[in-house]
Design a protein around this motif. Structure first.
Motif, mmCIF file in Angstrom:
data_model
loop_
_atom_site.group_PDB
_atom_site.id
_atom_site.type_symbol
_atom_site.label_atom_id
_atom_site.label_comp_id
_atom_site.label_asym_id
_atom_site.label_seq_id
_atom_site.Cartn_x
_atom_site.Cartn_y
_atom_site.Cartn_z
ATOM 1 N N ARG A 50 37.139 39.781 38.792
ATOM 2 C CA ARG A 50 37.946 39.559 39.995
ATOM 3 C C ARG A 50 38.351 38.099 40.151
ATOM 4 O O ARG A 50 39.296 37.793 40.870
ATOM 5 C CB ARG A 50 37.198 40.071 41.220
ATOM 6 C CG ARG A 50 36.996 41.596 41.066
ATOM 7 C CD ARG A 50 36.708 42.328 42.281
ATOM 8 N NE ARG A 50 37.790 42.176 43.252
ATOM 9 C CZ ARG A 50 37.572 42.227 44.552
ATOM 10 N NH1 ARG A 50 36.364 42.416 45.012
ATOM 11 N NH2 ARG A 50 38.560 42.094 45.389
ATOM 12 N N ARG A 51 37.673 37.219 39.464
ATOM 13 C CA ARG A 51 38.067 35.810 39.475
ATOM 14 C C ARG A 51 39.448 35.655 38.829
ATOM 15 O O ARG A 51 40.261 34.852 39.265
ATOM 16 C CB ARG A 51 37.024 35.000 38.710
ATOM 17 C CG ARG A 51 37.202 33.504 38.800
ATOM 18 C CD ARG A 51 36.036 32.786 38.184
ATOM 19 N NE ARG A 51 34.854 32.991 39.019
ATOM 20 C CZ ARG A 51 33.619 33.102 38.558
ATOM 21 N NH1 ARG A 51 33.385 33.048 37.283
ATOM 22 N NH2 ARG A 51 32.609 33.281 39.381
ATOM 23 N N PHE A 52 39.699 36.429 37.774
ATOM 24 C CA PHE A 52 40.984 36.365 37.080
ATOM 25 C C PHE A 52 41.988 37.378 37.611
ATOM 26 O O PHE A 52 43.189 37.175 37.530
ATOM 27 C CB PHE A 52 40.784 36.599 35.579
ATOM 28 C CG PHE A 52 39.989 35.512 34.912
ATOM 29 C CD1 PHE A 52 40.522 34.258 34.724
ATOM 30 C CD2 PHE A 52 38.686 35.744 34.499
ATOM 31 C CE1 PHE A 52 39.800 33.251 34.127
ATOM 32 C CE2 PHE A 52 37.945 34.752 33.902
ATOM 33 C CZ PHE A 52 38.503 33.504 33.708
ATOM 34 N N ASP A 53 41.479 38.522 38.102
ATOM 35 C CA ASP A 53 42.358 39.589 38.578
ATOM 36 C C ASP A 53 41.749 40.178 39.848
ATOM 37 O O ASP A 53 41.046 41.188 39.799
ATOM 38 C CB ASP A 53 42.500 40.663 37.494
ATOM 39 C CG ASP A 53 43.450 41.773 37.891
ATOM 40 O OD1 ASP A 53 44.113 41.656 38.943
ATOM 41 O OD2 ASP A 53 43.535 42.765 37.137
ATOM 42 N N PRO A 54 42.006 39.544 41.008
ATOM 43 C CA PRO A 54 41.354 39.952 42.252
ATOM 44 C C PRO A 54 41.648 41.395 42.664
ATOM 45 O O PRO A 54 40.892 41.970 43.434
ATOM 46 C CB PRO A 54 41.924 38.975 43.295
ATOM 47 C CG PRO A 54 42.453 37.832 42.524
ATOM 48 C CD PRO A 54 42.837 38.363 41.183
ATOM 49 N N SER A 76 35.098 45.566 53.652
ATOM 50 C CA SER A 76 36.426 46.173 53.645
ATOM 51 C C SER A 76 37.282 45.409 52.627
ATOM 52 O O SER A 76 36.922 44.305 52.206
ATOM 53 C CB SER A 76 37.062 46.079 55.028
ATOM 54 O OG SER A 76 37.418 44.734 55.303
ATOM 55 N N ILE A 77 38.391 45.974 52.254
ATOM 56 C CA ILE A 77 39.266 45.307 51.284
ATOM 57 C C ILE A 77 39.745 43.976 51.843
ATOM 58 O O ILE A 77 39.796 42.977 51.133
ATOM 59 C CB ILE A 77 40.446 46.226 50.909
ATOM 60 C CG1 ILE A 77 39.922 47.424 50.122
ATOM 61 C CG2 ILE A 77 41.488 45.480 50.111
ATOM 62 C CD1 ILE A 77 40.963 48.464 49.786
ATOM 63 N N GLY A 78 40.075 43.944 53.139
ATOM 64 C CA GLY A 78 40.521 42.692 53.762
ATOM 65 C C GLY A 78 39.442 41.626 53.749
ATOM 66 O O GLY A 78 39.706 40.462 53.430
ATOM 67 N N GLN A 79 38.197 42.027 54.072
ATOM 68 C CA GLN A 79 37.092 41.069 54.054
ATOM 69 C C GLN A 79 36.852 40.565 52.640
ATOM 70 O O GLN A 79 36.628 39.380 52.417
ATOM 71 C CB GLN A 79 35.812 41.730 54.587
ATOM 72 C CG GLN A 79 35.836 42.026 56.062
ATOM 73 C CD GLN A 79 34.643 42.890 56.468
ATOM 74 O OE1 GLN A 79 34.183 43.744 55.699
ATOM 75 N NE2 GLN A 79 34.142 42.667 57.677
ATOM 76 N N SER A 80 36.900 41.487 51.707
ATOM 77 C CA SER A 80 36.689 41.119 50.312
ATOM 78 C C SER A 80 37.769 40.156 49.835
ATOM 79 O O SER A 80 37.476 39.158 49.170
ATOM 80 C CB SER A 80 36.683 42.377 49.445
ATOM 81 O OG SER A 80 36.474 42.054 48.107
ATOM 82 N N ALA A 81 39.014 40.434 50.184
ATOM 83 C CA ALA A 81 40.119 39.572 49.762
ATOM 84 C C ALA A 81 39.972 38.177 50.368
ATOM 85 O O ALA A 81 40.175 37.171 49.677
ATOM 86 C CB ALA A 81 41.453 40.188 50.167
#
Length: 188
Positions: A50-54, A76-81
Motif C-alpha cells: 500500500r506504500r506504492f499502491d494505496p 473504514s476506507i476513509g480512515q485508512s486512506a
C-alpha cells in the motif's frame, strides 16, 4: 507496459517496472504469511504494497483479514486512506530531511576544505532522493544537490592544484636556500 507517455523517459519505465515487481513480491509474502497465520507479517507485507499502491484491493483484503484475525479494529476506507496519506507524508518528509541533513553536512565539510567528506555527503543525499519513492528525477532538490556536488569536485581540484603549487614553491625556496648556502660556503 508497452507504450510510453510523451513526457515519460526510460528511467520512469524502469521505476514503474521495479515498483510493480515490489508490489507483486510483497503480495506473495502476504499470501504466504496468511496461509501460515502469521498476521503481523501479513500486515507488514500489505503495508509495503500500500506504500506504492494505496488502492490495491488484494492488499486491502489481506490487511483487513489479518486485522480481524488479530482482533484489531478494522478501519473504514476513509480512515485508512487518511492514515496512509499521513504516513506517506511523514515518510516523504523523513527522506527530505535526511537529504537536507546530508546537504548541510556537505556544505559544512566544504567550508572546512574537507572536500572528500563533502562529495560523499552530497552523493549520499542524491542516493537518498534517488531511492525514495516520493521524489521524481529532476526535482529542484536533486538539481541543487548535483550542482553542489559538481562545485565540491571543482573546489577539490582547485585546492589540490593550490597545494601542489605551494609544495613546488616550498621546494624551490628550499633549493634556492641550499644553493645560497653552498655559494656562501664556496666563498668562505
Amino acid at each position: 507496459k508497452t507504450t510510453q507517455d510523451p513526457g515519460e523517459g526510460p528511467h520512469d519505465e524502469v521505476i514503474a517496472q521495479k515498483t510493480a515487481f515490489l508490489i507483486q513480491e510483497s503480495l506473495k509474502k502476504a499470501r504466504r504469511a496468511a496461509d501460515l497465520k502469521l498476521w503481523d507479517d501479513v500486515i507488514k507485507a500489505c503495508t509495503d504494497v500500500r506504500r506504492f499502491d494505496p488502492k490495491n484491493e488484494d492488499a486491502l483484503k489481506l490487511l483487513r483479514m489479518a486485522q480481524a484475525a488479530r482482533g484489531d479494529r478494522v478501519e473504514s476506507i476513509g480512515q485508512s486512506a487518511r492514515r496512509w496519506d499521513i504516513e506517506m507524508e511523514i515518510e516523504k518528509q523523513r527522506d527530505l530531511e535526511r537529504a537536507n541533513s546530508l546537504k548541510r553536512a556537505g556544505t559544512f565539510a566544504t567550508e572546512q576544505k574537507e572536500f572528500d567528506k563533502a562529495i560523499q555527503a552530497y552523493e549520499q543525499a542524491l542516493l537518498t532522493l534517488r531511492y525514495s519513492p516520493w521524489f521524481r528525477p529532476g526535482s529542484e532538490t536533486e538539481r541543487e544537490l548535483k550542482a553542489l556536488l559538481a562545485q565540491a569536485k571543482a573546489d577539490k581540484k582547485a585546492h589540490e592544484r593550490e597545494l601542489a603549487n605551494q609544495q613546488a614553491d616550498t621546494a624551490r625556496q628550499t633549493i634556492l636556500s641550499q644553493e645560497r648556502q653552498a655559494d656562501v660556503r664556496r666563498q668562505t
